[in-house]
Design an enzyme around this catalytic site. Structure first.
Site, short mmCIF file in Angstrom:
data_model
loop_
_atom_site.label_atom_id
_atom_site.label_comp_id
_atom_site.label_asym_id
_atom_site.label_seq_id
_atom_site.Cartn_x
_atom_site.Cartn_y
_atom_site.Cartn_z
CD GLU A 1 -2.95 -1.02 2.19
OE1 GLU A 1 -2.83 -0.09 3.15
OE2 GLU A 1 -4.07 -1.53 2.29
CD GLU B 1 -3.55 -5.81 4.19
OE1 GLU B 1 -4.45 -4.72 4.57
OE2 GLU B 1 -2.28 -5.53 4.37
C1 GBH Z 1 -4.30 -2.04 5.69
O1 GBH Z 1 -4.74 -0.54 5.15
C2 GBH Z 1 -3.04 -2.19 6.18
O2 GBH Z 1 -2.27 -2.88 4.96
C3 GBH Z 1 -2.86 -2.81 7.42
O3 GBH Z 1 -1.56 -2.65 7.95
C4 GBH Z 1 -3.93 -2.34 8.39
O4 GBH Z 1 -3.90 -2.64 9.73
C5 GBH Z 1 -5.39 -2.80 7.58
O5 GBH Z 1 -5.47 -2.38 6.46
C6 GBH Z 1 -6.34 -2.10 8.51
O6 GBH Z 1 -6.39 -0.79 8.68
O7 GBH Z 1 -7.12 7.99 6.61
O8 GBH Z 1 -9.32 8.32 6.02
O9 GBH Z 1 -7.73 9.18 4.68
C7 GBH Z 1 -6.02 -0.40 4.64
C8 GBH Z 1 -6.23 0.63 3.77
C9 GBH Z 1 -6.11 3.06 3.28
C10 GBH Z 1 -7.60 2.17 5.15
C11 GBH Z 1 -6.12 4.31 3.91
C12 GBH Z 1 -7.78 3.30 5.74
C13 GBH Z 1 -7.30 5.85 5.27
C14 GBH Z 1 -7.94 6.62 4.74
N1 GBH Z 1 -6.37 1.91 4.38
N2 GBH Z 1 -7.35 4.38 4.60
S1 GBH Z 1 -8.25 8.34 5.57
#
Ligand code: GBH
Length: 580
Positions: A171, A417
């Site tokens: 990511e 994931e």
């Molecule tokens: C994953 O990201 C990660 O790879 C993992 O490490 C983590 O524990 C898991 O998900 C659960 O969170 O802050 O409102 O702008 C998930 C994808 C993309 C989800 C960014 C949260 C934040 C949007 N993430 N998103 S924001």
């Protein structure tokens, strides 16, 4: 003819984790600091003020954890290597730490002894602090691309004889936007001076992403040139990508959904798979958007053997707003009629939305046809509570659409994931938390979508890894948010399988191709009794008897690794099913 209810031959399933989120033991065996070590100790950086010093204690409990995985019957485990355990200061002229190599080496051996395929991520956000201090980490193209390439080479050399599935970077969007734009993830840089003394959110995220893409490509080049001929593995990047649905069927909101996808997925996937940056990004960012030289493009384009996909939710997209990181698109979960898109998770950004998936059955090269169908169908569906399961059968889930959308990249998809954080799960005790109904519901939707995408829509999906094997450090959320299918009591470090683990294990066991199952069973030289099925406690003796008996009484799973008798029983069952 009814579509098959089985998974394809050689389909891989297991659970996923990441080093910094589970390992702890941050100052043992020569490990150097990562950028997350000190970041979380700064005031206000983690929601509960906690850090990764202990996490799920998996560096110490690695053997028990692998035994637990084996007792779940997984075919693979997605874990990540901590760069700063392997090269404590991180750089290409810095020493390699033999103890770091030794740890992951015996870890990989133990997985293989249980017949579990190691699926290794090289980088899941834990950059060595040494490189951040030395030259600004991902901001320095010349240095970081060479240092990352060197780190990757060290790993291929040390583990590539046994690891045949590599993920370069997890990511990159999060490193760029959350680490250098919003400033909520390490290294925490941002234009917002309340958040960070330095940083420029208008330029740094685009530079960081650019450098990550190039670093990834350089690592892949080394692998393909120097290791692949003898080691014969696969390598690719893994991207976060949640589905984008137009808020309504107005043309500007239909465009907005595409714009959101361009900034979330296309930013990385278009260069890596197609060889260009999305034109809409250039339109918005102008000369803030970096470009590659022709030589660089030649290694970037085609630099992934598969599409590595992390997906969690769906956003309703409305044109407008000033958030560049979302492509100048507003996200919401509230539909025009005021109803919620899905069931709310603990994480604010996550709702369980299992109906977008199957809305379109056509091939997915044109986005507008998909979104139009969704918009037409979705609002008429009952959304909350017990009706959920009913409309699951009418329309499956969001992931399905994402899965088909990604066919535009024309490579097999590995879902690396997918998961759900149950609201308030940290406020209840283990006995309560293991009854994780909302997570089970989420996985009912996504697994159905997975199967339909494969067998109805013909999408080439090769793997599925729910996030996460264990409750762990949820980055800036600290320990307030749990994604595990296994509950971890952070006081005692005991593990308790949740109902979602039971659901997933049973689901996959029932759908595995029998020949594939037999082939992988035969590879295990060590076995442990299954955790569900015979009421055996976990390998570390941690299951509460209550939880274990509850699970055991409801889900009697076939003890697939127990030899001839089981094989015969399976054969009988298959025969019966056939006759019926
Ligand atoms: C994953 O990201 C990660 O790879 C993992 O490490 C983590 O524990 C898991 O998900 C659960 O969170 O802050 O409102 O702008 C998930 C994808 C993309 C989800 C960014 C949260 C934040 C949007 N993430 N998103 S924001």
């Amino acid at each position: 003819m009814a579509p098959s209810t089985k998974l394809p031959k050689d389909f891989i399933w297991g659970f996923a984790t990441a080093s910094f989120q589970i390992e702890g033991s941050v100052d043992v065996d020569g490990r150097g600091k990562s950028i997350w070590d000190d970041f979380l100790k700064l005031p206000g950086k983690s929601l509960d003020g906690k850090n990764g010093d202990v996490a799920s204690d998996s560096y110490r409990l690695w053997k028990e954890d692998i035994a637990l995985l084996a007792s779940y019957g997984v075919r693979s485990y997605r874990f990540s290597l901590a760069w700063s355990r392997i090269i404590p200061l991180g750089g290409r002229n810095d020493p390699v730490n033999p103890k770091g190599i030794e740890f992951y080496s015996k870890f990989i051996d133990e997985l293989l002894a249980h017949g579990i395929i190691p699926f290794a991520t090289l980088y899941h956000w834990d950059l060595p602090q040494g490189l951040q201090d030395r030259y600004g980490g991902w901001l320095n193209k010349e240095e970081i691309t060479l240092d990352y390439q060197n780190y990757a080479r060290v790993c291929f050399e040390a583990f590539g004889d046994r690891v045949k599935h590599w993920l370069t970077i997890n990511e990159p969007w999060c490193c760029a936007v959350l680490g250098h734009g919003r400033g909520v993830f390490a290294p925490g840089r941002s234009s917002d001076r309340n958040r960070s003394p330095e940083g420029d959110s208008s330029t740094e995220p685009w530079i960081v992403a650019h450098n990550i893409i190039l670093a990834h490509a350089k690592a892949v080049t080394v692998y393909r040139e120097q290791f692949k001929p003898t080691q014969n593995g696969l390598i690719g990047i893994t991207l976060n990508g949640d589905w984008a649905m137009p808020y309504d069927d107005s043309p500007e909101n239909i465009d907005a959904a595409q714009h959101a996808l361009d900034f979330a997925i296309g930013w990385y996937a278009d260069p890596v798979y197609l060889g260009f940056y999305p034109p809409y990004m250039r339109e918005v960012l102008g000369d803030r958007m970096p470009d590659f030289t022709p030589e660089e493009w030649s290694i970037v384009k085609g630099s992934s053997d598969f599409y590595g996909m992390n997906t969690y939710t769906t956003n309703l997209c409305r044109a407008g707003g000033d958030d560049e990181f979302q492509g100048l698109v507003d996200y919401t979960f509230t539909r025009p009629d005021g109803s919620q898109l899905g069931h709310q998770a603990q994480s604010a950004w996550l709702q369980d939305y299992p109906d977008g998936f199957r809305a379109v059955r056509l091939s997915i090269f044109s986005l507008s046809s998909i979104v139009l169908t969704c918009v037409c169908e979705a609002p008429q569906l009952p959304m909350e509570g017990s009706n959920h399961c009913n409309y699951l059968t009418i329309l499956a889930t969001v992931t399905d659409i994402v899965l088909r959308y990604l066919q535009r990249y024309k490579l097999p998809i590995y879902v690396t994931e997918n998961g759900f954080s149950v609201k308030n799960e940290s406020d209840v005790n283990a006995d309560e938390a293991v009854k994780d109904f909302d997570r089970v519901h989420y996985f009912q939707g996504t697994t159905k979508a997975l199967l339909d995408a494969i067998n109805v829509d013909g999408v080439d999906i090769r793997a599925y890894f729910p996030w996460s094997f264990l409750d762990n450090l949820e980055w800036a959320d600290g320990y307030t948010t749990r994604f595990g299918v296994t509950y971890v009591d952070f006081e005692t470090q005991k593990r308790y399988p949740k109902d979602s683990a039971r659901f997933l294990i049973k689901w996959f066991k029932e759908r595995e191709d029998p020949e594939t199952a037999a082939k992988w069973d035969a590879k295990a030289t060590k076995t442990v009794p299954p955790v569900f099925g015979d009421r055996t406690n976990l390998a570390n003796g941690a299951a509460s008897s209550k939880a274990a008996s509850k699970l055991g009484s409801e889900a009697v799973l076939p003890a697939t690794r127990w030899g001839v008798r089981t094989t015969f029983m399976k054969f009988l069952a298959a025969l019966l099913a056939f006759i019926r």
